[in-house]
Structure formats: C-alpha cells, structure tokens
Design an enzyme around this catalytic site. Sequence first.
Site, PDB file in Angstrom:
ATOM      1  N   ASP A 175      -6.080   1.738  -2.129  1.00 49.56           N
ATOM      2  CA  ASP A 175      -6.850   1.404  -0.930  1.00 49.56           C
ATOM      3  C   ASP A 175      -7.624   0.104  -1.117  1.00 49.56           C
ATOM      4  O   ASP A 175      -7.697  -0.730  -0.206  1.00 49.56           O
ATOM      5  CB  ASP A 175      -7.800   2.547  -0.573  1.00 49.56           C
ATOM      6  CG  ASP A 175      -7.080   3.790  -0.062  1.00 49.56           C
ATOM      7  OD1 ASP A 175      -5.843   3.750   0.121  1.00 49.56           O
ATOM      8  OD2 ASP A 175      -7.764   4.813   0.157  1.00 49.56           O
ATOM      9  N   HIS A 206       0.834  -1.201   0.000  1.00 52.80           N
ATOM     10  CA  HIS A 206       0.000   0.000   0.000  1.00 52.80           C
ATOM     11  C   HIS A 206       0.872   1.254   0.000  1.00 52.80           C
ATOM     12  O   HIS A 206       0.619   2.197  -0.759  1.00 52.80           O
ATOM     13  CB  HIS A 206      -0.931  -0.035   1.216  1.00 52.80           C
ATOM     14  CG  HIS A 206      -1.929   1.058   1.255  1.00 52.80           C
ATOM     15  ND1 HIS A 206      -1.866   2.071   2.183  1.00 52.80           N
ATOM     16  CD2 HIS A 206      -3.029   1.301   0.498  1.00 52.80           C
ATOM     17  CE1 HIS A 206      -2.892   2.894   1.985  1.00 52.80           C
ATOM     18  NE2 HIS A 206      -3.612   2.446   0.974  1.00 52.80           N
TER      19      HIS A 206
END
Length: 139
Positions: A105, A63
């Site tokens: 996300d 991420h």
Amino acid sequence: MRTLWILAVLLVGVEGHLLQFETMIIKMTKQTGLFSYSFYGCYCGWGGHGRPQDPTDRCCFVHDCCYGKVTNCDPKAAAYSYTIENGGIVCGGDDPCKKQICECDRAAAMCFRDNLDTYNYAKYWKFSAKDCQEESDPC
C-alpha cells in the site's frame, strides 16, 4: 453504514485494509482513492487485465502484483501500523504479513504521488474494458 462499506470495497486495489490504504492515498496525493483512482485505467479498482495505460495505472498494476506475493495472510483484512514521516510513509509493527501488506500500500500511495503530473482523469476514469485487451505484462 452499509453504503460506507460498499464504498470502501470499491477503493483502489480492493484489498488490504481499505480504510488505511485510502488514508495513505489522501495523505500522499491530497485526493481520495475512491473517487480519483477506482475505475481508472485497466488496473485501478476491481481486478485488472491488459496493459497499464499510463504511469498511474502502472502503480495499480504493481500494487496488484505486490498483493499477489503476500504470503501467509489475507491482504483483504489485515490491519497494519504505519506513520507519516518527512512526507513519506513508514510501515511499522512486528507482524511480517501485515508489514508486507503495508509495504504494498505504501509503494502504491507513493507511486500515485510521484505520478500526479501524468494523472489523466478525463482520459482514463471509467476506461472501457474493451481498451484493456492487450496481453498483460508479467509481474
């Protein structure tokens, strides 16, 4: 209200539209990002360094790398659109910047869900920074 904002800043990834990311995490894992994923391992939460400790920590590492590749926008502030369909997340909208953030996300929330079986709160929550000294993997 100030307390809520401070809590939001502590969410996993620390960047992106935090409340949207938090909602994605809850919908995919039935756990809150704030209490389940901040301060987890070497990468979940503020910053990150060292070697990811388990598959969940690797989700946070990936991420962070994904946010590092977002171009022409601020991942900390851009709100995006998405829907939940058939147990997955579908990013929408026409803005390429917002879509990039949403995809980062989305991938993290799905990764958390896919690795719930190896998530180890007792071992990796508030993991010591001294245990995150190994050289980091490249993005």
